[in-house]
Write a protein that holds these residues in place. Structure first.
Motif, PDB file in Angstrom:
ATOM      1  N   ARG A  72     -11.123 -11.339 -14.039  1.00  0.00           N
ATOM      2  CA  ARG A  72      -9.922 -11.184 -14.877  1.00  0.00           C
ATOM      3  C   ARG A  72      -9.022 -10.086 -14.339  1.00  0.00           C
ATOM      4  NH1 ARG A  72      -7.770  -8.067 -18.548  1.00  0.00           N
ATOM      5  NH2 ARG A  72      -9.513  -6.586 -18.499  1.00  0.00           N
ATOM      6  N   ARG A  73      -9.605  -8.959 -13.978  1.00  0.00           N
ATOM      7  CA  ARG A  73      -8.796  -7.851 -13.453  1.00  0.00           C
ATOM      8  C   ARG A  73      -8.148  -8.227 -12.118  1.00  0.00           C
ATOM      9  NH1 ARG A  73     -12.447  -2.360 -14.571  1.00  0.00           N
ATOM     10  NH2 ARG A  73     -13.210  -3.004 -16.628  1.00  0.00           N
ATOM     11  N   ILE A  74      -8.902  -8.904 -11.272  1.00  0.00           N
ATOM     12  CA  ILE A  74      -8.359  -9.286  -9.963  1.00  0.00           C
ATOM     13  C   ILE A  74      -7.193 -10.248 -10.122  1.00  0.00           C
ATOM     14  CG2 ILE A  74      -8.898 -10.547  -7.840  1.00  0.00           C
ATOM     15  CD1 ILE A  74     -11.791  -9.283  -8.158  1.00  0.00           C
ATOM     16  N   GLU A  75      -7.326 -11.247 -10.996  1.00  0.00           N
ATOM     17  CA  GLU A  75      -6.274 -12.244 -11.172  1.00  0.00           C
ATOM     18  C   GLU A  75      -5.045 -11.680 -11.869  1.00  0.00           C
ATOM     19  OE1 GLU A  75      -6.109 -15.235  -9.822  1.00  0.00           O
ATOM     20  OE2 GLU A  75      -8.012 -14.737  -8.827  1.00  0.00           O
ATOM     21  N   THR A  76      -5.236 -10.802 -12.849  1.00  0.00           N
ATOM     22  CA  THR A  76      -4.103 -10.325 -13.654  1.00  0.00           C
ATOM     23  C   THR A  76      -3.472  -9.040 -13.137  1.00  0.00           C
ATOM     24  OG1 THR A  76      -5.568  -9.112 -15.171  1.00  0.00           O
ATOM     25  CG2 THR A  76      -5.037 -11.407 -15.733  1.00  0.00           C
ATOM     26  N   LEU A  77      -4.185  -8.294 -12.302  1.00  0.00           N
ATOM     27  CA  LEU A  77      -3.672  -7.013 -11.807  1.00  0.00           C
ATOM     28  C   LEU A  77      -3.507  -7.011 -10.289  1.00  0.00           C
ATOM     29  CD1 LEU A  77      -5.915  -4.624 -13.934  1.00  0.00           C
ATOM     30  CD2 LEU A  77      -3.630  -5.433 -14.496  1.00  0.00           C
ATOM     31  N   TYR A  78      -4.564  -7.324  -9.580  1.00  0.00           N
ATOM     32  CA  TYR A  78      -4.546  -7.274  -8.120  1.00  0.00           C
ATOM     33  C   TYR A  78      -3.576  -8.290  -7.534  1.00  0.00           C
ATOM     34  CZ  TYR A  78      -6.530  -7.215  -3.361  1.00  0.00           C
ATOM     35  OH  TYR A  78      -6.703  -7.110  -2.009  1.00  0.00           O
ATOM     36  N   ARG A  79      -3.678  -9.548  -7.968  1.00  0.00           N
ATOM     37  CA  ARG A  79      -2.853 -10.608  -7.379  1.00  0.00           C
ATOM     38  C   ARG A  79      -1.358 -10.351  -7.556  1.00  0.00           C
ATOM     39  NH1 ARG A  79      -6.594 -12.759  -3.995  1.00  0.00           N
ATOM     40  NH2 ARG A  79      -8.316 -13.766  -5.100  1.00  0.00           N
ATOM     41  N   PRO A  80      -0.872  -9.965  -8.740  1.00  0.00           N
ATOM     42  CA  PRO A  80       0.573  -9.719  -8.866  1.00  0.00           C
ATOM     43  C   PRO A  80       1.091  -8.621  -7.941  1.00  0.00           C
ATOM     44  CG  PRO A  80      -0.397  -9.998 -11.036  1.00  0.00           C
ATOM     45  CD  PRO A  80      -1.540  -9.930 -10.060  1.00  0.00           C
ATOM     46  N   TYR A  81       0.310  -7.565  -7.747  1.00  0.00           N
ATOM     47  CA  TYR A  81       0.727  -6.487  -6.851  1.00  0.00           C
ATOM     48  C   TYR A  81       0.910  -7.016  -5.437  1.00  0.00           C
ATOM     49  CZ  TYR A  81       0.712  -2.043  -4.318  1.00  0.00           C
ATOM     50  OH  TYR A  81       1.051  -0.994  -3.493  1.00  0.00           O
TER      51      TYR A  81
ATOM     52  N   PHE B  44     -16.407   3.141  -3.991  1.00  0.00           N
ATOM     53  CA  PHE B  44     -14.970   2.966  -4.203  1.00  0.00           C
ATOM     54  C   PHE B  44     -14.513   1.571  -3.796  1.00  0.00           C
ATOM     55  CE2 PHE B  44     -15.618   7.558  -3.187  1.00  0.00           C
ATOM     56  CZ  PHE B  44     -15.391   8.038  -4.472  1.00  0.00           C
ATOM     57  N   GLY B  45     -15.085   0.559  -4.434  1.00  0.00           N
ATOM     58  CA  GLY B  45     -14.687  -0.806  -4.174  1.00  0.00           C
ATOM     59  C   GLY B  45     -13.445  -1.195  -4.956  1.00  0.00           C
ATOM     60  N   THR B  46     -13.167  -2.490  -5.014  1.00  0.00           N
ATOM     61  CA  THR B  46     -12.008  -2.985  -5.755  1.00  0.00           C
ATOM     62  C   THR B  46     -12.071  -2.529  -7.208  1.00  0.00           C
ATOM     63  OG1 THR B  46     -12.207  -4.956  -4.347  1.00  0.00           O
ATOM     64  CG2 THR B  46     -10.609  -5.053  -6.155  1.00  0.00           C
ATOM     65  N   ILE B  47     -13.244  -2.596  -7.777  1.00  0.00           N
ATOM     66  CA  ILE B  47     -13.522  -1.937  -9.055  1.00  0.00           C
ATOM     67  C   ILE B  47     -14.492  -0.809  -8.752  1.00  0.00           C
ATOM     68  CG2 ILE B  47     -14.528  -2.193 -11.357  1.00  0.00           C
ATOM     69  CD1 ILE B  47     -13.544  -5.088 -11.330  1.00  0.00           C
TER      70      ILE B  47
ATOM     71  N   ASN C  61      -4.419  10.435  10.987  1.00  0.00           N
ATOM     72  CA  ASN C  61      -5.642   9.623  10.872  1.00  0.00           C
ATOM     73  C   ASN C  61      -6.910  10.355  10.458  1.00  0.00           C
ATOM     74  OD1 ASN C  61      -4.559   6.979  11.610  1.00  0.00           O
ATOM     75  ND2 ASN C  61      -4.272   7.861  13.651  1.00  0.00           N
ATOM     76  N   GLU C  62      -6.849  11.633  10.202  1.00  0.00           N
ATOM     77  CA  GLU C  62      -8.009  12.394   9.743  1.00  0.00           C
ATOM     78  C   GLU C  62      -7.629  13.251   8.544  1.00  0.00           C
ATOM     79  OE1 GLU C  62     -11.041  12.174  10.570  1.00  0.00           O
ATOM     80  OE2 GLU C  62     -10.897  10.985  12.397  1.00  0.00           O
ATOM     81  N   PRO C  63      -8.307  13.073   7.418  1.00  0.00           N
ATOM     82  CA  PRO C  63      -9.473  12.215   7.207  1.00  0.00           C
ATOM     83  C   PRO C  63      -9.149  10.783   6.746  1.00  0.00           C
ATOM     84  CG  PRO C  63      -9.100  13.547   5.264  1.00  0.00           C
ATOM     85  CD  PRO C  63      -8.050  13.950   6.266  1.00  0.00           C
ATOM     86  N   TYR C  64      -7.867  10.419   6.717  1.00  0.00           N
ATOM     87  CA  TYR C  64      -7.488   9.090   6.236  1.00  0.00           C
ATOM     88  C   TYR C  64      -6.677   8.348   7.295  1.00  0.00           C
ATOM     89  CZ  TYR C  64      -8.558  11.329   1.748  1.00  0.00           C
ATOM     90  OH  TYR C  64      -9.172  12.001   0.724  1.00  0.00           O
ATOM     91  N   ALA C  65      -7.221   7.228   7.767  1.00  0.00           N
ATOM     92  CA  ALA C  65      -6.518   6.437   8.783  1.00  0.00           C
ATOM     93  C   ALA C  65      -5.806   5.236   8.188  1.00  0.00           C
ATOM     94  CB  ALA C  65      -7.502   5.967   9.850  1.00  0.00           C
ATOM     95  N   GLY C  66      -6.048   4.977   6.910  1.00  0.00           N
ATOM     96  CA  GLY C  66      -5.484   3.796   6.270  1.00  0.00           C
ATOM     97  C   GLY C  66      -6.587   2.878   5.797  1.00  0.00           C
ATOM     98  N   ALA C  67      -6.319   2.144   4.714  1.00  0.00           N
ATOM     99  CA  ALA C  67      -7.326   1.249   4.144  1.00  0.00           C
ATOM    100  C   ALA C  67      -6.809  -0.186   4.177  1.00  0.00           C
ATOM    101  CB  ALA C  67      -7.694   1.705   2.736  1.00  0.00           C
TER     102      ALA C  67
ATOM    103  N   ASP D 270      -8.469  -1.191  -7.919  1.00  0.00           N
ATOM    104  CA  ASP D 270      -7.833  -0.592  -6.746  1.00  0.00           C
ATOM    105  C   ASP D 270      -7.215  -1.674  -5.870  1.00  0.00           C
ATOM    106  OD1 ASP D 270      -7.086   0.777  -4.476  1.00  0.00           O
ATOM    107  OD2 ASP D 270      -8.942   1.948  -4.331  1.00  0.00           O
ATOM    108  N   PRO D 271      -5.877  -1.770  -5.830  1.00  0.00           N
ATOM    109  CA  PRO D 271      -5.246  -2.790  -4.982  1.00  0.00           C
ATOM    110  C   PRO D 271      -5.264  -2.464  -3.494  1.00  0.00           C
ATOM    111  CG  PRO D 271      -3.574  -1.499  -6.094  1.00  0.00           C
ATOM    112  CD  PRO D 271      -4.897  -1.035  -6.623  1.00  0.00           C
ATOM    113  N   ASN D 272      -5.736  -1.272  -3.138  1.00  0.00           N
ATOM    114  CA  ASN D 272      -5.839  -0.922  -1.719  1.00  0.00           C
ATOM    115  C   ASN D 272      -7.243  -1.209  -1.190  1.00  0.00           C
ATOM    116  OD1 ASN D 272      -4.764   0.010   0.714  1.00  0.00           O
ATOM    117  ND2 ASN D 272      -5.395   2.123   0.340  1.00  0.00           N
ATOM    118  N   ARG D 273      -7.781  -2.332  -1.635  1.00  0.00           N
ATOM    119  CA  ARG D 273      -9.071  -2.854  -1.213  1.00  0.00           C
ATOM    120  C   ARG D 273      -8.928  -4.357  -0.991  1.00  0.00           C
ATOM    121  NH1 ARG D 273      -9.592   1.736  -0.623  1.00  0.00           N
ATOM    122  NH2 ARG D 273     -11.061   3.198  -1.578  1.00  0.00           N
TER     123      ARG D 273
END
Length: 304
Positions: free
Chosen positions: A151-160, A126-129, A236-242, A94-97
């Motif tokens: 591996r997932r963080i470096e190859t997927l998260y970082r490029p995004y 619901f963390g990064t993984i 902002n209810e129920p989602y204010a942003g992550a 999840d890149p929104n973490r």
């Protein structure tokens, strides 16, 4: 023209292809508005090894997707704004973490000290993984190594995030400010892990972290355009942003971030994860939203 009087830089004439099969960056022929659209959760590229390691089948894993959001906002490049999409599924990473929001119970060894193990998102599963899909079901049949997480963080998260950061800096340079629209979808009714469990939701929820992530006029303008198009709106209810709105929304630095959550009942069958016949009509309305917001954003920049 940029605010310094220099000609705005030309963008590539064609959208970029997927970057290493990880992200899809669709650029306009020329960026004409200080808007950036991002879809972190609409990816559908499921690694067979991931499905094999899961307790769940692909259909149940897909319940965590913001399905078809990339299609809903696909008109952005034609309206002069870039669109960034992650191609991998949210259930995989999840890149929104934050980059290291991880549940220690998911791993076969102790986690390093820099890992954030106690955030509300980690506790919810619901963390990064992610530990869970949106229905509350556990994803993995066994534990994973921290090396796999890295591996997932470096190859997927970082490029995004490198791509998003680059878009923000280029847009702020050319226009004097940047407006990030973080695009998502939401179940039509609050789920078992949500604060609004069992409650029907409006058409669209706009999140600005209760005023912290963008200039008030931005959310006011977006809300009015969407209401004029016939949508019911809540803020902002129920989602204010992550993470994306919190990390990139820096109004004092002329970077503004607004989260948009679109109700899935407007365009899909939630049970089968399939497009409904209403999707083209929603796309048309969103194209109108993007076009109007693009014009208004130029006015907003001058008013900042």
């Amino acid at each position: 023209m940029s605010r310094g009087g220099q000609p705005a830089r030309r963008r590539r004439e064609k959208p970029l292809a997927a970057v290493n099969g990880v992200i899809d960056l669709r650029l306009p022929a020329r960026q004409t508005a200080p808007l950036i659209f991002a879809s972190p959760h609409s990816g559908t590229d499921y690694d067979p090894a991931f499905i094999e390691s899961s307790r769940l089948d692909e259909r149940n894993l897909r319940r965590s997707e913001d399905s078809f959001v990339d299609e809903i906002f696909s008109g952005a490049p034609e309206k002069g704004a870039p669109l960034l999409c992650a191609l991998y599924p949210r259930a995989y990473l999840d890149p929104n973490r934050e980059p290291y929001e991880l549940d220690p119970e998911m791993f076969s060894e102790p986690l390093p000290s820099h890992v954030k193990t106690r955030s509300d998102r980690v506790r919810a599963g619901f963390g990064t993984i992610a530990k869970l899909v949106a229905s509350g079901a556990e994803i993995y049949a066994g534990k994973m190594s921290f090396a796999e997480a890295e591996r997932r963080i470096e190859t997927l998260y970082r490029p995004y995030h490198r791509a998003l950061e680059g878009l923000i800096e280029a847009t702020r340079h050319d226009f004097g400010a940047a407006f990030v629209l973080d695009c998502h979808s939401m179940p039509s009714v609050g789920g078992p892990t949500d604060r609004d469990r069992g409650t029907p939701r409006p058409d669209i929820v706009l999140g600005d972290r209760f005023g912290a992530s963008c200039e008030p006029k931005m959310i006011e303008t977006a809300e009015q355009i969407l209401r004029d198009l016939g949508f019911s709106i809540r803020r902002n209810e129920p989602y204010a942003g992550a993470y994306t709105t919190a990390h990139y929304g820096r109004p004092h630095e002329r970077v503004h971030a607004l989260q948009i959550e679109v109700n899935r009942r407007l365009y899909m069958n939630e049970a089968t994860v399939a497009r409904s016949r209403d999707l083209p009509g929603l796309q048309k309305k969103m194209n109108s939203f993007i076009a109007t917001l693009a014009k208004e954003s130029l006015v907003l920049v001058e008013a900042l």
